[in-house]
Scaffold this motif. Sequence first.
Motif, PDB file in Angstrom:
ATOM      1  N   TRP A  35       0.780  -1.170  -0.048  1.00  0.00           N
ATOM      2  CA  TRP A  35       0.034   0.054   0.098  1.00  0.00           C
ATOM      3  C   TRP A  35       0.727   1.110   0.087  1.00  0.00           C
ATOM      4  CZ3 TRP A  35      -0.135   4.218   3.315  1.00  0.00           C
ATOM      5  CH2 TRP A  35      -1.168   4.974   2.949  1.00  0.00           C
ATOM      6  N   ARG A  36       2.013   1.339   0.859  1.00  0.00           N
ATOM      7  CA  ARG A  36       2.654   2.420   0.952  1.00  0.00           C
ATOM      8  C   ARG A  36       3.427   2.806  -0.591  1.00  0.00           C
ATOM      9  NH1 ARG A  36       2.766   5.588   5.614  1.00  0.00           N
ATOM     10  NH2 ARG A  36       3.860   7.095   5.184  1.00  0.00           N
ATOM     11  N   ALA A  37       3.590   1.938  -1.177  1.00  0.00           N
ATOM     12  CA  ALA A  37       4.310   2.371  -2.578  1.00  0.00           C
ATOM     13  C   ALA A  37       3.358   2.966  -3.411  1.00  0.00           C
ATOM     14  CB  ALA A  37       4.814   1.070  -3.039  1.00  0.00           C
ATOM     15  N   ILE A  38       2.060   2.490  -3.282  1.00  0.00           N
ATOM     16  CA  ILE A  38       1.013   2.997  -4.152  1.00  0.00           C
ATOM     17  C   ILE A  38       0.868   4.500  -3.678  1.00  0.00           C
ATOM     18  CG2 ILE A  38      -1.346   2.815  -4.945  1.00  0.00           C
ATOM     19  CD1 ILE A  38      -0.930   0.024  -5.142  1.00  0.00           C
ATOM     20  N   TYR A  39       0.763   4.645  -2.247  1.00  0.00           N
ATOM     21  CA  TYR A  39       0.492   5.946  -1.649  1.00  0.00           C
ATOM     22  C   TYR A  39       1.509   6.930  -1.993  1.00  0.00           C
ATOM     23  CZ  TYR A  39       0.726   9.006   2.475  1.00  0.00           C
ATOM     24  OH  TYR A  39       0.848  10.109   3.332  1.00  0.00           O
ATOM     25  N   GLU A  40       2.655   6.661  -1.936  1.00  0.00           N
ATOM     26  CA  GLU A  40       3.763   7.524  -1.930  1.00  0.00           C
ATOM     27  C   GLU A  40       3.778   7.735  -3.519  1.00  0.00           C
ATOM     28  OE1 GLU A  40       7.352   5.608  -0.372  1.00  0.00           O
ATOM     29  OE2 GLU A  40       6.699   5.808   1.512  1.00  0.00           O
ATOM     30  N   GLU A  41       3.611   7.046  -4.435  1.00  0.00           N
ATOM     31  CA  GLU A  41       3.643   7.456  -5.817  1.00  0.00           C
ATOM     32  C   GLU A  41       2.238   8.817  -6.192  1.00  0.00           C
ATOM     33  OE1 GLU A  41       1.994   7.991  -9.771  1.00  0.00           O
ATOM     34  OE2 GLU A  41       0.809   6.616  -8.276  1.00  0.00           O
ATOM     35  N   ARG A  42       1.348   8.225  -5.345  1.00  0.00           N
ATOM     36  CA  ARG A  42       0.096   8.957  -5.435  1.00  0.00           C
ATOM     37  C   ARG A  42       0.411  10.505  -4.764  1.00  0.00           C
ATOM     38  NH1 ARG A  42      -2.672  11.273  -1.214  1.00  0.00           N
ATOM     39  NH2 ARG A  42      -3.664   9.293  -0.441  1.00  0.00           N
ATOM     40  N   CYS A  43       1.236  10.414  -3.821  1.00  0.00           N
ATOM     41  CA  CYS A  43       1.436  11.808  -3.060  1.00  0.00           C
ATOM     42  C   CYS A  43       2.465  12.490  -4.046  1.00  0.00           C
ATOM     43  CB  CYS A  43       2.529  11.427  -1.848  1.00  0.00           C
ATOM     44  SG  CYS A  43       1.467  10.869  -0.477  1.00  0.00           S
ATOM     45  N   LYS A  44       3.293  12.081  -4.683  1.00  0.00           N
ATOM     46  CA  LYS A  44       3.999  12.786  -5.773  1.00  0.00           C
ATOM     47  C   LYS A  44       3.365  13.193  -6.903  1.00  0.00           C
ATOM     48  CE  LYS A  44       8.247  10.383  -4.286  1.00  0.00           C
ATOM     49  NZ  LYS A  44       9.464   9.430  -4.687  1.00  0.00           N
ATOM     50  N   ARG A  45       2.677  12.361  -7.329  1.00  0.00           N
ATOM     51  CA  ARG A  45       1.770  12.800  -8.628  1.00  0.00           C
ATOM     52  C   ARG A  45       0.515  13.840  -8.511  1.00  0.00           C
ATOM     53  NH1 ARG A  45      -2.537   9.833 -10.369  1.00  0.00           N
ATOM     54  NH2 ARG A  45      -1.992   8.097  -8.845  1.00  0.00           N
ATOM     55  N   LEU A  46      -0.150  13.618  -7.462  1.00  0.00           N
ATOM     56  CA  LEU A  46      -1.274  14.509  -7.165  1.00  0.00           C
ATOM     57  C   LEU A  46      -0.953  15.700  -6.192  1.00  0.00           C
ATOM     58  CD1 LEU A  46      -4.157  11.937  -7.078  1.00  0.00           C
ATOM     59  CD2 LEU A  46      -3.485  13.318  -9.089  1.00  0.00           C
ATOM     60  N   GLY A  47      -0.199  15.258  -5.076  1.00  0.00           N
ATOM     61  CA  GLY A  47       0.289  16.585  -4.312  1.00  0.00           C
ATOM     62  C   GLY A  47      -0.405  16.699  -3.194  1.00  0.00           C
ATOM     63  N   PHE A  48      -1.273  15.614  -2.571  1.00  0.00           N
ATOM     64  CA  PHE A  48      -1.738  15.684  -1.245  1.00  0.00           C
ATOM     65  C   PHE A  48      -1.400  14.291  -0.495  1.00  0.00           C
ATOM     66  CE2 PHE A  48      -5.205  13.742  -3.450  1.00  0.00           C
ATOM     67  CZ  PHE A  48      -5.903  12.707  -2.560  1.00  0.00           C
ATOM     68  N   SER A  49      -1.437  14.238   0.690  1.00  0.00           N
ATOM     69  CA  SER A  49      -0.600  13.271   1.641  1.00  0.00           C
ATOM     70  C   SER A  49      -1.616  12.350   2.429  1.00  0.00           C
ATOM     71  CB  SER A  49       0.621  13.665   2.164  1.00  0.00           C
ATOM     72  OG  SER A  49       0.366  14.444   3.160  1.00  0.00           O
ATOM     73  N   ALA A  50      -2.768  12.812   2.256  1.00  0.00           N
ATOM     74  CA  ALA A  50      -4.002  12.325   3.240  1.00  0.00           C
ATOM     75  C   ALA A  50      -3.829  10.640   3.027  1.00  0.00           C
ATOM     76  CB  ALA A  50      -5.373  12.787   2.966  1.00  0.00           C
ATOM     77  N   TYR A  51      -4.029   9.838   4.279  1.00  0.00           N
ATOM     78  CA  TYR A  51      -4.057   8.318   3.938  1.00  0.00           C
ATOM     79  C   TYR A  51      -5.560   7.943   3.200  1.00  0.00           C
ATOM     80  CZ  TYR A  51      -0.288   7.868   7.338  1.00  0.00           C
ATOM     81  OH  TYR A  51       0.746   8.059   7.892  1.00  0.00           O
ATOM     82  N   PHE A  52      -6.372   8.539   3.163  1.00  0.00           N
ATOM     83  CA  PHE A  52      -7.665   8.315   2.516  1.00  0.00           C
ATOM     84  C   PHE A  52      -7.466   9.089   1.164  1.00  0.00           C
ATOM     85  CE2 PHE A  52      -8.499  11.653   5.697  1.00  0.00           C
ATOM     86  CZ  PHE A  52      -8.990  12.610   5.027  1.00  0.00           C
ATOM     87  N   ASP A  53      -8.299   8.328   0.028  1.00  0.00           N
ATOM     88  CA  ASP A  53      -8.520   8.850  -1.432  1.00  0.00           C
ATOM     89  C   ASP A  53      -9.462   7.971  -1.917  1.00  0.00           C
ATOM     90  OD1 ASP A  53      -6.618   7.815  -3.784  1.00  0.00           O
ATOM     91  OD2 ASP A  53      -6.119   7.042  -1.856  1.00  0.00           O
TER      92      ASP A  53
END
Length: 454
Positions: free
Chosen positions: A154-172
Motif C-alpha cells: 500500500w505504501r508504494a502506491i500511496y507515495e506515488e500518488r503523493c508525488k503525482r497529485l500533491g496531497f498526502s492524506a491516507y484516504f482517497d
Amino acid sequence: MSRLMIIGCGGVASVAIQKCCQNSEVFDEIMIASRTVAKCDALKEKLVQNGLAADAGNPEAGQNDAKANTGNRAEQEIPGAVSCAARTRITTAQIDADDVDALTGLIRSYQPAAVLNVALPYQDLTIMDACLAAGVHYIDTANYEPEDTDDPAWRAIYEERCKRLGFSAYFDYSWQWAYQECFEKAGLTALLGTGFDPGVTSVYAAYAKKHYFDEIHTIDILDCNGGDHGYPFATNFNPEINLREVSAPGSYWEDGKWVEIPPMTIRREYDFAGVGKKDMYLLHHEEIEALAKNMPEVQRIRFFMTFGQSYLTHMKCLENVGMLSTTPINYNGQEIVPIQFLKALLPDPASLGPRTVGKTNIGCIFTGIKDGKERSLYIYNVCDHQECYREVGSQAISYTTGVPAMIGAMMVVTGQWQQPGVFTTDEFDPDPYMEALNRWGLPWVVDEHPVLVE
C-alpha cells in the motif's frame, strides 16, 4: 419494498438502522451484520420493544401501538415521515467484514437488494468485492483508507500518488474508483460517501449548480460542532479515523491542483447560525477530490472544521508522545497499535448522546455566476444534539451521518439513483435527495446573502 443488509452496529449504524425502520414503506426487511452479533441483537430487541420493528423470526413481534413510544419522533415531529403500522422485519448475523468469502456467502443467503456499509473505512474494498461476487448494489459513507499504513504494498502506491497529485492524506477515492469497470460490467451501482460530509455537502453542490448557478467558482465546506459533552477530551466518531484526519496535513484544491499545508495552520473565525462564533481550521477532506473531478469549472474548494483549543492541545500532546501512531509496538511481550490502545481508553462516541448539548451547523458556501452576474449562496443544516438523542438515542454527529446513509440506500434501492458503475453523491439528480433530507430530519436552509470566508 426492499431488503437491505447493513454491515456495522456502531453509533452511525444505529441511527441508519432506526431511520430505515421509520422508512418501512421502502425497507421492509433488514439484516444487521457485525463482528459482535450481541450488539446487533441488543439493537434489534430495542427496536422491537419500541414498536419500530418486528423480529423476522416472529413476524407478530413488535406490533404494539408505536404511538405509545414517546421517543418516536419520526411519527410525531418529522414532517412527512411514514406511519410505522408496517414493521420492518429484522434479522441479525455475525460476520467478519474482512472475510470476503464468508461475507459473499452471507449476502447470497440473505439476497438483499443492496448492502449498506457503515463499518470502518478499512473494510470498504472487501465489502465491495463481496457485493460484486454476490451481485448486489453497494453503499457507504466514507472512502477507503488502510488500517496498516506501514504495509509496503500500500505504501508504494500511496507515495506515488503523493508525488503525482500533491496531497498526502491516507484516504482517497482512487482505490474505489478503480472498481468502476467491474461494477459497470456487473450492472451494479456503488454509491460512495453518503454521509453528511462527504455526502450531503456534495448533494448541496449539485443542487446549487442545478438551481442557482451557471458556473460555480468557489466552494467552502464548513463543518461546525457546537456541542459540549463535558469530557476533557473525546472524539465524536471513531477515534482512529478522527485523529488521523485531524493530525494530517491540510490541503485544498485551487486552479486545477492540490495545495498542501502543515496541519491546522489555516484558521478562520465564522459566526454559525444556531451556534455562534467558532474557530475553524482547514483540513483535507475526501469530497474535495470528487467535486474537483466532477465539477472542473470550480476554481477553489476548501474544507473547514471547528475545534476548541482544549481539543487541539490534547491532540498535540497525544501526537507528541506517539499515541496517534499506527505502527505496532511491543509492550510486555504483546504487540499493540498505539492509536488503537488510545481508542480503548477514550469514551465510546456512541455513549456521548445523553450528555452532549448544543448544535451542529454543516453546509457549503458557493460563489459563481448566474445569468452573467456574480452571486453567492450558503446551503446548510442546523442539528440539535439533544433532539437527536430524544429521537434515536444518539448525538448529532452520528445522526447527521446515519440519516444520509439511509437516504442514499433509499435512492439506490428505489432506482432513483441507480446506474452501473461507481459514483459519488454529486453525480446524480440532487432533488429527490434534498427532498428526503427535509422529510427525514435534516432540513436545510438557503442563505442568498452569506458572509464569505476570507
